[in-house]
Design an enzyme around this catalytic site. Sequence first.
Site, PDB file in Angstrom:
ATOM      1  N   LYS A  19       0.425  -1.352   0.078  1.00  0.00           N
ATOM      2  CA  LYS A  19      -0.084   0.067  -0.214  1.00  0.00           C
ATOM      3  C   LYS A  19       1.157   1.358  -0.066  1.00  0.00           C
ATOM      4  O   LYS A  19       0.866   1.893  -0.684  1.00  0.00           O
ATOM      5  CB  LYS A  19      -0.796   0.070   1.307  1.00  0.00           C
ATOM      6  CG  LYS A  19      -1.996   1.252   1.252  1.00  0.00           C
ATOM      7  CD  LYS A  19      -2.862   1.032   2.315  1.00  0.00           C
ATOM      8  CE  LYS A  19      -3.899  -0.040   1.918  1.00  0.00           C
ATOM      9  NZ  LYS A  19      -5.038   0.315   3.377  1.00  0.00           N
ATOM     10  N   GLU A  79       9.585  -5.951   4.778  1.00  0.00           N
ATOM     11  CA  GLU A  79       9.884  -7.408   4.038  1.00  0.00           C
ATOM     12  C   GLU A  79       9.229  -7.377   2.510  1.00  0.00           C
ATOM     13  O   GLU A  79      10.038  -7.884   1.014  1.00  0.00           O
ATOM     14  CB  GLU A  79       8.588  -8.325   4.658  1.00  0.00           C
ATOM     15  CG  GLU A  79       9.082  -8.977   5.909  1.00  0.00           C
ATOM     16  CD  GLU A  79       8.536  -8.036   6.976  1.00  0.00           C
ATOM     17  OE1 GLU A  79       7.815  -8.257   8.003  1.00  0.00           O
ATOM     18  OE2 GLU A  79       7.798  -7.143   6.537  1.00  0.00           O
ATOM     19  N   GLY A 114      -5.832  -4.775   4.073  1.00  0.00           N
ATOM     20  CA  GLY A 114      -5.048  -6.176   4.024  1.00  0.00           C
ATOM     21  C   GLY A 114      -5.142  -7.283   3.815  1.00  0.00           C
ATOM     22  O   GLY A 114      -6.148  -8.039   3.416  1.00  0.00           O
ATOM     23  N   ARG A 115      -6.154  -7.766   5.131  1.00  0.00           N
ATOM     24  CA  ARG A 115      -6.417  -9.015   5.506  1.00  0.00           C
ATOM     25  C   ARG A 115      -7.462  -9.234   4.502  1.00  0.00           C
ATOM     26  O   ARG A 115      -8.364 -10.307   4.207  1.00  0.00           O
ATOM     27  CB  ARG A 115      -6.785  -9.788   6.557  1.00  0.00           C
ATOM     28  CG  ARG A 115      -7.646  -8.513   7.288  1.00  0.00           C
ATOM     29  CD  ARG A 115      -6.997  -8.902   8.730  1.00  0.00           C
ATOM     30  NE  ARG A 115      -7.766  -7.990   9.907  1.00  0.00           N
ATOM     31  CZ  ARG A 115      -7.335  -7.006  10.524  1.00  0.00           C
ATOM     32  NH1 ARG A 115      -5.925  -6.687   9.488  1.00  0.00           N
ATOM     33  NH2 ARG A 115      -8.028  -6.199  10.882  1.00  0.00           N
ATOM     34  N   GLU A 169      -5.965 -11.712  13.350  1.00  0.00           N
ATOM     35  CA  GLU A 169      -5.676 -10.152  13.209  1.00  0.00           C
ATOM     36  C   GLU A 169      -6.226  -9.475  13.251  1.00  0.00           C
ATOM     37  O   GLU A 169      -6.741  -8.045  13.990  1.00  0.00           O
ATOM     38  CB  GLU A 169      -5.006 -10.137  11.982  1.00  0.00           C
ATOM     39  CG  GLU A 169      -4.624  -8.951  11.959  1.00  0.00           C
ATOM     40  CD  GLU A 169      -3.423  -8.797  10.619  1.00  0.00           C
ATOM     41  OE1 GLU A 169      -1.784  -8.762  10.527  1.00  0.00           O
ATOM     42  OE2 GLU A 169      -3.790  -8.463   8.868  1.00  0.00           O
ATOM     43  N   HIS A 184      -5.787 -37.782   9.997  1.00  0.00           N
ATOM     44  CA  HIS A 184      -4.517 -38.403  10.526  1.00  0.00           C
ATOM     45  C   HIS A 184      -3.687 -37.388  11.369  1.00  0.00           C
ATOM     46  O   HIS A 184      -2.123 -37.965  10.824  1.00  0.00           O
ATOM     47  CB  HIS A 184      -4.150 -39.340   9.199  1.00  0.00           C
ATOM     48  CG  HIS A 184      -4.405 -40.156   8.411  1.00  0.00           C
ATOM     49  ND1 HIS A 184      -4.754 -41.273   9.163  1.00  0.00           N
ATOM     50  CD2 HIS A 184      -5.608 -39.833   7.422  1.00  0.00           C
ATOM     51  CE1 HIS A 184      -5.731 -42.057   8.614  1.00  0.00           C
ATOM     52  NE2 HIS A 184      -6.366 -41.034   7.821  1.00  0.00           N
ATOM     53  N   LYS A 205       8.058  -5.178  14.851  1.00  0.00           N
ATOM     54  CA  LYS A 205       8.157  -4.727  13.484  1.00  0.00           C
ATOM     55  C   LYS A 205       9.526  -3.877  14.447  1.00  0.00           C
ATOM     56  O   LYS A 205      10.274  -3.855  13.805  1.00  0.00           O
ATOM     57  CB  LYS A 205       7.466  -3.716  12.490  1.00  0.00           C
ATOM     58  CG  LYS A 205       7.012  -5.060  12.116  1.00  0.00           C
ATOM     59  CD  LYS A 205       5.920  -4.656  10.605  1.00  0.00           C
ATOM     60  CE  LYS A 205       4.624  -3.935  11.272  1.00  0.00           C
ATOM     61  NZ  LYS A 205       3.123  -3.099   9.903  1.00  0.00           N
TER      62      LYS A 205
END
Length: 563
Positions: A215, A221, A281-282, A368, A399, A524
């Site tokens: 954005k 990162e 974002g999510r 979040e 399993h 961060k």
Amino acid sequence: NIFMSSGPISESLPWKTLKEHVSVIHNYHLRELINDKNRCESLRASHNDILLDYSRQLVLTETMEKLINLLEESNFDEKRKSMFSGEKINITENRAVLHIALRSPADSNINVDGKNVISEVHNVLTRIEKFSQNVRSGEFKGCTGKPIRSIVSIGIGGSYLGPEFVFEALKTDKAASSQAAGRNLRFLANVDPVDVERAFNGLDAEETMVIVVSKTFTTAETMLNARTAKKWLLSNLKEKASTEQEIYSKHIVAVSTSIKRCVEFGIDSDNIFGFWDWVGGRYSVCSAVGMLPLSMHYSFPIMKEFLIGANDIDDHFLKTEAKNNIPVILGLIGVWNSSFLGYGSRALLPYSQALLRFPAHIQQVDMESNGKRVDLNGLKLPFEAGEIDFGEPGTNGQHSFYQLIHQGRIIPCDFIGYCKSPCPIKSEDESVSNHDELMTNFFAQPDALACGKTLEELEKEGVPEILRPHKVFPGNRPSSSLLFSKLNAFSLGQLLAIYEHRTAVQGFIWGLNSFDQWGVELGKKLATNIRDELKKAREEGSFSGFNPSTTFMMNHYINHSNS
């Protein structure tokens, strides 16, 4: 302000009534409740081809009535209306919350700061449609004249998990996969150089385009990976292109709100696709964040169906009464299980290998959003909010962790299934098709969790006495089952919107802000401090200035990474 309530919801009469009702529920076992036909019929909801059966939850019809009273107490109707009308309900960031606008029809009208945002949304969608068609047709070519066949989308968190979930889910849809023939789409999220290697290994730079999704164009990162990708393109193409700028303008595009930073990075201004601060974002997979890479891979018409499916559930969520509203029911059950019954985890179990990345995406959407400690007034919540979400496709999960779900901790489960397989297999020498075999487990597991197995039943079966305690299944373990007709782009959009809105329902009831994420900031900031010290330590040979534990670990790291 309806969001700034006078006190916590836990002080309300409906909350206290539900607290008292818990002792009533403890008098029942799902083994008996599941055989009450009238109860089972009352604990279902449907919308078009979608069926929700929540009769295996630890609820009575009166429980649901009490939960709807709690919903009304929370001013849910007004809060939902505020979200859909563009009011700035994310009060800590002074932002509207309008992921629903990303899939609204072009003739809709939603105003933010006096401006209809729908026209802006559709302007970007039109640009995505044109650009993706130009890339797919070969009209837009790389700097050496070759068509673009591989896309690497660089982003993290919501810029990655949502698009990757959709990418994986549509891989085996015949309509989508036919459009993706001969194409690659990969995602680069982690700063781990291993992720860089996996993303670019085997790709031809002449046919590769990088999408940088950030954005602000400052995410640490993402920008490190973007600079690494830029160097990869340059090292592979510098002797084949006339200028560096030609490489960047033909092989790097951006999804960002910062045109200035994108242009400084070398990206052509025509190849920057915007989104807005009212998109978290999510919740951004329906924006250019997801629509650009996915349209380039699967085609815009396929992805338009995804938006239409999400909008279908938006309408259902907005207009359907609570007792028949699928996201509302799921949200009410989430609040009941976590805040009243004390079950702090929730398993998301899709009986579809195509949904292998869906639990990871919803993990972010939910944890979040609702993993908060204070309400909208900034007061500490007097109850636990948010759940630990996890999951795997069935039957793989059976399993793996179902042992704990059946005989260890109580973890409410959501089972998701499809009536039709996108890849049906039926062999003449097998009694059932492969998909029917999968779905036998989809139907069996919720019943096993609900009913369990008693000591008396084991005795009747002749199980040796020494083994009986080990083979007892307590049962009474709650679950919901969500059944769709088939998995395609449209139903995938529906599924996404159901879980996005479930999260909002729970946040609205708890009285917290589901649309900020201050909890990601501290780590961060500390990483920035350590980065500066690590750079200095590489030059000087030792690391200091932090607590003894971190100092010792960092020196160990430096010594062993240098050796």
